[in-house]
Enzyme design. Structure first.
Site, mmCIF file in Angstrom:
data_model
loop_
_atom_site.group_PDB
_atom_site.id
_atom_site.type_symbol
_atom_site.label_atom_id
_atom_site.label_comp_id
_atom_site.label_asym_id
_atom_site.label_seq_id
_atom_site.Cartn_x
_atom_site.Cartn_y
_atom_site.Cartn_z
ATOM 1 N N TRP A 164 -0.445 -13.967 -1.405
ATOM 2 C CA TRP A 164 -0.847 -13.312 -0.154
ATOM 3 C C TRP A 164 -0.634 -14.311 0.987
ATOM 4 O O TRP A 164 -1.233 -15.352 0.981
ATOM 5 C CB TRP A 164 -2.328 -12.927 -0.222
ATOM 6 C CG TRP A 164 -2.762 -12.129 0.968
ATOM 7 C CD1 TRP A 164 -3.161 -12.609 2.183
ATOM 8 C CD2 TRP A 164 -2.849 -10.703 1.056
ATOM 9 N NE1 TRP A 164 -3.483 -11.583 3.035
ATOM 10 C CE2 TRP A 164 -3.305 -10.395 2.368
ATOM 11 C CE3 TRP A 164 -2.595 -9.657 0.172
ATOM 12 C CZ2 TRP A 164 -3.506 -9.086 2.797
ATOM 13 C CZ3 TRP A 164 -2.791 -8.359 0.604
ATOM 14 C CH2 TRP A 164 -3.241 -8.082 1.900
ATOM 15 N N TRP A 191 0.829 -1.200 0.000
ATOM 16 C CA TRP A 191 0.000 0.000 0.000
ATOM 17 C C TRP A 191 0.868 1.258 0.000
ATOM 18 O O TRP A 191 1.834 1.361 0.753
ATOM 19 C CB TRP A 191 -0.894 0.040 1.218
ATOM 20 C CG TRP A 191 -1.903 -1.051 1.444
ATOM 21 C CD1 TRP A 191 -2.562 -1.282 2.615
ATOM 22 C CD2 TRP A 191 -2.422 -2.020 0.518
ATOM 23 N NE1 TRP A 191 -3.438 -2.336 2.472
ATOM 24 C CE2 TRP A 191 -3.371 -2.797 1.188
ATOM 25 C CE3 TRP A 191 -2.165 -2.300 -0.832
ATOM 26 C CZ2 TRP A 191 -4.068 -3.845 0.572
ATOM 27 C CZ3 TRP A 191 -2.854 -3.342 -1.455
ATOM 28 C CH2 TRP A 191 -3.788 -4.090 -0.764
ATOM 29 N N GLU A 230 -3.047 -11.022 -6.267
ATOM 30 C CA GLU A 230 -3.318 -11.533 -4.921
ATOM 31 C C GLU A 230 -3.861 -12.939 -5.082
ATOM 32 O O GLU A 230 -4.790 -13.161 -5.855
ATOM 33 C CB GLU A 230 -4.387 -10.704 -4.194
ATOM 34 C CG GLU A 230 -3.890 -9.626 -3.284
ATOM 35 C CD GLU A 230 -5.007 -9.104 -2.383
ATOM 36 O OE1 GLU A 230 -5.750 -9.936 -1.821
ATOM 37 O OE2 GLU A 230 -5.128 -7.887 -2.239
ATOM 38 N N GLU A 287 -9.150 -3.891 -5.127
ATOM 39 C CA GLU A 287 -10.429 -4.585 -5.131
ATOM 40 C C GLU A 287 -11.633 -3.639 -5.215
ATOM 41 O O GLU A 287 -12.543 -3.680 -4.370
ATOM 42 C CB GLU A 287 -10.541 -5.504 -3.907
ATOM 43 C CG GLU A 287 -9.481 -6.600 -3.932
ATOM 44 C CD GLU A 287 -9.676 -7.670 -2.868
ATOM 45 O OE1 GLU A 287 -10.363 -7.395 -1.859
ATOM 46 O OE2 GLU A 287 -9.125 -8.781 -3.038
#
Length: 493
Positions: free
Chosen positions: A354, A65, A309, A190
């Site tokens: 992930w 992020w 992911e 997402e």
């Protein structure tokens, strides 16, 4: 040593390539916490551990992020256009340290979910500035959906993108927009949209934001980090490949990623969460079908695919001693084996599992793969208070339990390195990576020339990646590759 140059999309739109035209396939990992934990001196070691473990394992891309909005620990943007310099310097550090290890970053700029702020914080800011109450969703949270169309939200988000991409790294002196350490910008993690005409909202927003981001930074790739749920633009695929009825999510993979300003498509994969009632074989079959379908749709769109992911929760029973590997390690081997086949045929550019974490970081969701021997539960490693068996992290199981899946990933990273460094492998000349094109659904995929596969199995050594086992790749006259990871009983693809 910095990465060589900016990665771009190949001329045939099926691959990512280096600036010199050489192939760029990648074995990647997710670690969402790098920004916020690097901002705190007490937790930065957990970021260093991930960077070191990833580099040692041959992982070349980390997805993380580049946002933390609102009133929270180590926030980056505390109010619209107001940035915490200490946290921005932590992002500088993450970029600099990744570049020093010749790794690249896929940086996401906002989040549909409430974690780390994201869209809902922009909605709250916009409505508060106008003296209005923000709309709420069915769970009592501020709704994310107005973010896509509210002019004030878009103004704030555009300003945020500009602040990030135009940032000059205080450690390297390089502007983010000019740093090849950054592989790509992800517009959002997402994205979903509920409501009337929802499936048209995200594609419109993504096109506008991708074009704006390209105007700020023409060098880097741009993507939309979707879950990959199929929608009205691909009705047949939606009917046969979605894990459940996904109409309520407002997602439409092909439309969401369809903008010419979006360079590659992204999809996620979580059979354990999406198919909770299925058995392991059903989940594996779904995973391979999902991957095949998304590669095929992305090829029709003229975009490489990144499985950005994906993962599998560890078995509560630990490793399956009878087979020498856990169901998770076997699942990883099967999926990554199919990924190599798609890389070779053209269409899949890379994967990022992930997730990856430092040994001291708890396995909150059961998906974490640890690459380092963790501390015992009594050493204060950050998980001693977790006592229920249902939430017990893998790092508190016997050390062997986590190593098998990590070994599969290391072997995959070595195979991907061969794809990048050996053109004869990338073009399908070595049979042990071959897969008949028809079985992957790619009429134009390159295949091993007839007669080049020996009728007798042979073994080609791969680079040593630890584990102490003879790591080889087998093939036979059938042309169906068998990838030997030692810990997974050589699952047949």
């Amino acid at each position: 040593m910095q990465p060589r140059g900016f990665v771009r999309v190949s001329g045939d739109r099926l691959r990512l390539v280096e600036a010199d035209g050489s192939p760029f396939y990648f074995c990647g990992a997710n670690c969402y916490y790098l920004l916020t934990r690097a901002a705190d001196p007490a937790t930065r070691h957990e970021c260093t551990a991930v960077l070191d473990d990833a580099a040692a394992a041959g992982i070349t891309v980390l997805r993380t992020w580049a946002f933390a909005d609102g009133e929270q620990w180590s926030a980056l943007q505390t109010r619209p256009g107001v940035f915490e310099e200490r946290t921005f310097r932590a992002l500088d550090w993450v970029v600099a340290e990744a570049g020093r290890r010749s790794m690249r970053l896929l940086l996401n700029l906002t989040n549909y979910w409430k974690d780390y702020g994201g869209m809902r914080v922009y909605v709250q800011w916009a409505y508060e500035a106008r003296g209005q109450q923000p709309p709420m969703d069915g769970s009592g949270q501020v709704a994310a959906e107005p973010f896509y169309t509210d002019p004030d939200c878009q103004r704030m988000f555009r300003a945020y993108m500009a602040a990030v991409v135009q940032r000059v790294n205080t450690l390297t002196g390089v502007r983010y927009s000019e740093d090849p350490t950054i592989l790509a910008w992800g517009l959002a993690n997402e994205p979903r949209c509920e409501g009337d005409h929802a499936c048209a909202v995200v594609p419109f927003w993504a096109d506008a934001m991708a074009r704006h981001l390209k105007s700020l930074d023409p060098h880097h790739l741009v993507t939309l980090d979707t879950e990959g749920f199929l929608g009205p633009s691909t009705p047949d695929e939606a009917a046969h490949s979605n894990p459940y009825s996904c109409a309520g999510t407002g997602c439409d993979f092909a439309a969401d990623c369809g903008s010419p300003a979006i360079d590659f498509a992204c999809a996620h994969l979580y059979p354990d969460l999406w198919l909770p009632q299925a058995d392991e074989q059903e989940r594996l079959r779904f995973a391979l079908r999902w991957l095949d379908c998304h590669v095929a749709v992305a090829r029709r769109m003229g975009k490489p695919l990144v499985l950005s992911e994906w993962g599998k929760q560890r078995s509560q029973a630990g490793e399956a001693a009878a087979t020498g590997g856990s169901s998770r390690a076997g699942f990883y081997a099967q999926v990554l084996g199919r990924c190599v086949q798609h890389m070779q045929a053209g269409g899949l550019a890379g994967t990022a599992f992930w997730m990856m974490a430092a040994p001291s970081y708890p396995d909150y969701d059961g998906f974490t793969v640890y690459f380092h021997s963790p501390p015992s539960s009594g050493t204060g490693g950050g998980t001693a208070n977790i006592s229920s068996s249902s939430s017990q992290p893998e790092q508190m199981l016997p050390a062997r339990a986590g190593e098998r899946t990590a070994a599969v990933i290391r072997q995959h990273a070595a195979t991907v390195a061969l794809l990048n460094g050996r053109p004869e492998i990338a073009s399908g000349q070595l049979p042990y990576l071959a897969q008949p094109a028809a079985s992957l659904g790619h009429p134009s995929a390159s295949v091993t020339p007839a007669g080049s596969i020996s009728s007798a199995p042979h073994h080609l050594p791969l680079p040593a990646v630890g584990g102490g086992h003879g790591q080889t790749v087998h093939s036979g006259g059938s042309g169906r590759g068998r990838f030997c990871y030692c810990y997974c009983c050589c699952p047949q693809m």
